[in-house]
Design a protein around this motif. Structure first.
Motif: not given
Length: 365
Positions: A49-57, A60-61, A141-144
């Motif tokens: 859901t959050k991969e190694s380049d920091g992008r998400v699926f 997101s804000d 924390n924001a991503i979680v």
């Protein structure tokens, strides 16, 4: 949370995990894929859901969407519920290229001064942020918080260590950034001392405790922590503490299940090693263990485990006391699991499902 019957036990205690790691793709049809996985006997999907380049699926804000105009996490959650599959997002915690682009000063720095990010290190996916920075805590924390707004069944955390870089036979440890150096000076901690090692372990454990704090009181929400597995089991705990700043025993206090990365095919060792890793980790932590078994080598030309070796790897993991298994294909691309491997995995998964039905909650046997 998706329901699989009423029970006094948490969902992962009621059945052995028959899991797969999935990397989403732009054109995927989530309902079709979940149906196929359910037919293959899978009951749990660990979805990147959050991969190694920091992008998400998802939209997101705080981080870019890997697949713009699609909320793949939301689509996968809905599809998983239809097919009674548990969906657990996977976060690459400190491996984050996007975060370092926004906050370059948070990069981990090796002892000899190298910033641990591509192209300074060999692997293109390696961009490691240091957990001793407020910006790193705020971002993760924001991503979680965003992920927990979805009806997911757990959270899996990986790649949260102080990442060393290798140079021949030597490992250059991290982190020696200004924030870390200042912290050690303030605490009067001498470099490479026992106190220095303990301080790094406290940092990683404290960070994971912080990230999982919102769900620690939810008895039906899985917290899964993935760990490096070391070949020398007699020194594994000390090696992890000294090299990675990770103490498996401390992390177990914040996890429901631990997942060692038992890629025996990459190490060119017999699957018997998987059994010993599982046993050792259970002995050290007294925590449920579900190993990640790699189905093929990452290097090209691609090499895949044959049927007998795959069965042996799964059986030895279970013989070691594993609470199920998780299959990981090259790049978490389930399309790289061959048809014969799926036939083998499905047969074993069906046997595990039958075992659960006949003998009751997995935590009791």
């Amino acid at each position: 949370m998706s329901g699989v019957g009423e029970t006094d036990s948490s969902w992962w205690e009621s059945e052995l995990l028959r899991a797969i790691t999935l990397y989403p793709w732009a054109t995927m049809q989530p309902e079709k894929e979940m149906k196929r996985l359910a037919n293959n006997g899978v009951n749990t999907v660990f979805v990147i859901t959050k991969e190694s380049d920091g992008r998400v699926f998802y939209d997101s804000d705080v981080a870019p969407n890997q697949v713009p105009n699609r909320d793949l996490l939301g689509e996968l959650v809905d599809a998983a519920a239809i097919h009674d599959i548990r969906l657990v997002p996977v976060l690459f915690v400190l491996c984050d290229q996007y975060l370092l682009e926004q906050h370059p000063g948070t990069v981990q720095i090796a002892k000899e001064g190298t910033e641990i990010r591509y192209p300074n290190v060999s692997a293109e996916h390696m961009h490691w942020a240091c957990p001793n920075h407020e910006a790193v805590h705020n971002h993760l924390n924001a991503i979680v918080d965003e992920i927990l707004s979805y009806d997911v069944d757990g959270l899996k955390l990986t790649h949260f260590e102080f990442q060393p870089i290798g140079n021949g036979k030597a490992n250059f440890l991290s982190c020696y950034c200004d924030a870390c150096q200042t912290r050690y000076r303030e605490k009067n901690i001498r470099e490479d001392s026992k106190e220095w090692i303990a301080s790094r372990c406290e940092t990683t454990a404290g960070f994971l405790e912080e990230l999982t704090e919102p769900v620690q009181d939810d008895s039906d929400f899985l917290v899964n922590i993935e760990l490096e597995a070391f070949s020398d089991l007699e020194t594994a705990v000390d090696d992890s503490r000294e090299i990675l700043g990770v103490d498996q025993r401390d992390l177990a206090e914040h996890a429901d299940i631990l997942t060692p990365r038992t890629a025996h095919i990459d190490l060119d060792v017999h699957p018997l090693w998987i059994r010993e890793v599982v046993r050792s980790l259970i002995d050290q932590t007294d925590t449920l263990v579900t190993p990640s078994i790699r189905t093929g080598e990452g290097e090209r030309p691609l090499t895949r485990l044959d049927d007998d070796e795959l069965v042996t790897a799964i059986q030895l993991a279970l013989h070691g006391g594993a609470h199920g298994v998780s299959l990981f294909s090259d790049g978490a691309n389930i399309g790289r699991i061959t048809s014969t491997q799926w036939e083998t995995a499905t047969e074993v998964f069906d046997e595990l499902a039958t075992y659960d039905r006949e003998f009751g909650p997995a935590s009791d046997h």
